[in-house]
Design a protein around this motif. Structure first.
Motif, PDB file in Angstrom:
ATOM      1  N   LEU A  59     -10.500 -13.680 -19.067  1.00 46.72           N
ATOM      2  CA  LEU A  59     -10.231 -12.659 -18.074  1.00 46.72           C
ATOM      3  C   LEU A  59     -10.328 -13.203 -16.660  1.00 46.72           C
ATOM      4  O   LEU A  59     -10.055 -12.496 -15.708  1.00 46.72           O
ATOM      5  N   GLY A  60     -10.707 -14.447 -16.529  1.00 48.34           N
ATOM      6  CA  GLY A  60     -10.714 -15.038 -15.208  1.00 48.34           C
ATOM      7  C   GLY A  60      -9.430 -15.792 -14.907  1.00 48.34           C
ATOM      8  O   GLY A  60      -9.048 -15.936 -13.780  1.00 48.34           O
ATOM      9  N   TYR A  61      -8.765 -16.273 -15.947  1.00 47.44           N
ATOM     10  CA  TYR A  61      -7.537 -17.039 -15.757  1.00 47.44           C
ATOM     11  C   TYR A  61      -6.393 -16.298 -16.431  1.00 47.44           C
ATOM     12  O   TYR A  61      -6.286 -16.261 -17.643  1.00 47.44           O
ATOM     13  N   GLY A  62      -5.508 -15.720 -15.653  1.00 46.58           N
ATOM     14  CA  GLY A  62      -4.353 -15.045 -16.220  1.00 46.58           C
ATOM     15  C   GLY A  62      -4.734 -13.845 -17.044  1.00 46.58           C
ATOM     16  O   GLY A  62      -4.183 -13.635 -18.121  1.00 46.58           O
ATOM     17  N   GLY A  63      -5.702 -13.066 -16.572  1.00 41.31           N
ATOM     18  CA  GLY A  63      -6.254 -11.983 -17.376  1.00 41.31           C
ATOM     19  C   GLY A  63      -5.237 -10.968 -17.838  1.00 41.31           C
ATOM     20  O   GLY A  63      -5.282 -10.519 -18.982  1.00 41.31           O
ATOM     21  N   ALA A  64      -4.303 -10.577 -16.976  1.00 40.57           N
ATOM     22  CA  ALA A  64      -3.300  -9.576 -17.350  1.00 40.57           C
ATOM     23  C   ALA A  64      -2.450 -10.090 -18.496  1.00 40.57           C
ATOM     24  O   ALA A  64      -2.156  -9.365 -19.450  1.00 40.57           O
ATOM     25  N   ALA A  65      -2.055 -11.371 -18.422  1.00 40.61           N
ATOM     26  CA  ALA A  65      -1.225 -11.947 -19.476  1.00 40.61           C
ATOM     27  C   ALA A  65      -1.994 -12.046 -20.783  1.00 40.61           C
ATOM     28  O   ALA A  65      -1.458 -11.762 -21.856  1.00 40.61           O
ATOM     29  N   LEU A  70      -3.164 -10.441 -26.292  1.00 44.19           N
ATOM     30  CA  LEU A  70      -4.039 -10.080 -27.406  1.00 44.19           C
ATOM     31  C   LEU A  70      -3.651  -8.732 -28.005  1.00 44.19           C
ATOM     32  O   LEU A  70      -3.664  -8.552 -29.229  1.00 44.19           O
ATOM     33  N   ALA A  71      -3.321  -7.768 -27.145  1.00 43.62           N
ATOM     34  CA  ALA A  71      -2.871  -6.466 -27.642  1.00 43.62           C
ATOM     35  C   ALA A  71      -1.549  -6.614 -28.392  1.00 43.62           C
ATOM     36  O   ALA A  71      -1.339  -5.985 -29.438  1.00 43.62           O
ATOM     37  N   TYR A  72      -0.672  -7.466 -27.880  1.00 42.30           N
ATOM     38  CA  TYR A  72       0.615  -7.720 -28.529  1.00 42.30           C
ATOM     39  C   TYR A  72       0.414  -8.361 -29.898  1.00 42.30           C
ATOM     40  O   TYR A  72       1.079  -8.001 -30.889  1.00 42.30           O
ATOM     41  N   LYS A  73      -0.516  -9.329 -29.974  1.00 41.94           N
ATOM     42  CA  LYS A  73      -0.824  -9.986 -31.256  1.00 41.94           C
ATOM     43  C   LYS A  73      -1.348  -8.968 -32.259  1.00 41.94           C
ATOM     44  O   LYS A  73      -0.935  -8.944 -33.432  1.00 41.94           O
ATOM     45  N   PRO A  99       6.547 -10.301 -24.185  1.00 34.26           N
ATOM     46  CA  PRO A  99       7.845 -10.539 -23.537  1.00 34.26           C
ATOM     47  C   PRO A  99       7.884  -9.883 -22.154  1.00 34.26           C
ATOM     48  O   PRO A  99       7.311  -8.810 -21.949  1.00 34.26           O
ATOM     49  N   PRO A 100       8.538 -10.522 -21.194  1.00 35.84           N
ATOM     50  CA  PRO A 100       8.642  -9.926 -19.853  1.00 35.84           C
ATOM     51  C   PRO A 100       9.228  -8.523 -19.920  1.00 35.84           C
ATOM     52  O   PRO A 100      10.171  -8.273 -20.662  1.00 35.84           O
ATOM     53  N   ARG A 101       8.614  -7.633 -19.155  1.00 34.23           N
ATOM     54  CA  ARG A 101       9.045  -6.242 -19.046  1.00 34.23           C
ATOM     55  C   ARG A 101       8.959  -5.498 -20.374  1.00 34.23           C
ATOM     56  O   ARG A 101       9.608  -4.465 -20.568  1.00 34.23           O
ATOM     57  N   SER A 102       8.143  -6.031 -21.291  1.00 36.66           N
ATOM     58  CA  SER A 102       7.926  -5.338 -22.561  1.00 36.66           C
ATOM     59  C   SER A 102       6.857  -4.276 -22.371  1.00 36.66           C
ATOM     60  O   SER A 102       6.195  -4.214 -21.320  1.00 36.66           O
ATOM     61  N   PRO A 103       6.625  -3.423 -23.364  1.00 36.84           N
ATOM     62  CA  PRO A 103       5.561  -2.417 -23.256  1.00 36.84           C
ATOM     63  C   PRO A 103       4.168  -3.012 -23.113  1.00 36.84           C
ATOM     64  O   PRO A 103       3.227  -2.291 -22.806  1.00 36.84           O
ATOM     65  N   PHE A 104       4.008  -4.341 -23.337  1.00 42.04           N
ATOM     66  CA  PHE A 104       2.703  -4.992 -23.208  1.00 42.04           C
ATOM     67  C   PHE A 104       2.578  -5.814 -21.927  1.00 42.04           C
ATOM     68  O   PHE A 104       1.556  -6.464 -21.726  1.00 42.04           O
TER      69      PHE A 104
END
Length: 230
Positions: A59-65, A70-73, A99-104
């Motif tokens: 959550l410190g490095y690229g947390g949003a991604a 993880l939710a996508y997985k 994926p970019p602009r996906s629901p996740f």
């Protein structure tokens, strides 16, 4: 006006590697739990309650991604009727990037009511951190004093302080989800800010899952991802 990206990164404690590069999904999930977070507002919340493991690098490095990944997985595994399993270290099996602009994709989502999805996640994590009732008026004052010393903008500070001072309202948190996928991310973010062994916090998570209308099977997959991260 609140900058959602800055608020999200400041809340989680960074977002850059040395040299200014975004780390994204790098890092071994087995070594992400590095103790209480040293930076970020979430470190103040969790550190003020008790020392606990929390995915500092995640959550410190690229947390949003990573949160979206993880939710996508979890969603992919649940949709395919696979058994719940945590994401593997990148050397073995990279965490799927949403994926970019996906629901996740948190950076392009809008929460219910048109708000930014990253702000919704911050609200959810603050609420989860309060679920055991520990952050009372005295603790709030101490947190306010420490937040006031951080390098946040006036509006970001005011937002966090307002969220801390609000009565816990699980219905309002559940109402932030605009889509089933976003509901999964809000639950996962809440789980990462909680000690699931505490009966009060476990009850909060169960109630939140019910209000988000998450299927039991999906919740089990999200729990597997959270357990690997904390």
């Amino acid at each position: 006006m609140i900058d959602p990206k800055k608020l999200f990164e400041d809340f989680l404690g960074g977002g850059k590697q040395p040299g200014g590069k975004t780390s994204g999904l790098s890092g071994n999930l087995g070594t992400l739990a590095t103790g209480a977070v040293g930076g970020g507002l979430i470190g103040l919340l969790l550190g003020s309650k008790k020392v606990r493991k929390f995915g500092g690098s995640m959550l410190g490095y690229g947390g949003a991604a990573v949160l979206g990944g993880l939710a996508y997985k979890a969603w992919q595994d649940w949709s395919a009727n696979r058994a719940p399993a945590p994401a593997q270290p990148p050397a073995q099996q990279p965490i799927p990037l949403p994926p970019p602009r996906s629901p996740f994709d948190l950076e392009t989502q809008s929460a219910a009511g048109g708000g930014d999805a990253r702000i919704a996640v911050v609200r959810a994590m603050i609420a989860a951190a309060k679920a055991d009732g520990h952050i009372d008026a005295t603790e709030q004052k101490a947190l306010f004093d420490r937040i006031g010393q951080l390098g946040l903008g006036t509006e970001e500070k005011a937002f966090v302080m307002d969220e801390l001072a609000k009565p816990l309202d699980i219905a309002a948190i559940a109402a932030l989800a605009a889509t089933p996928e976003q509901a999964a991310e809000i639950w996962l973010a809440s789980r990462l800010a909680i000690d699931a062994d505490d009966p009060r916090e476990k009850a909060y998570l169960d109630d939140l899952a019910a209000r988000l209308k998450l299927p039991d099977g999906l919740t089990a997959h999200l729990e597997a991802q959270a357990a690997a991260a904390v």
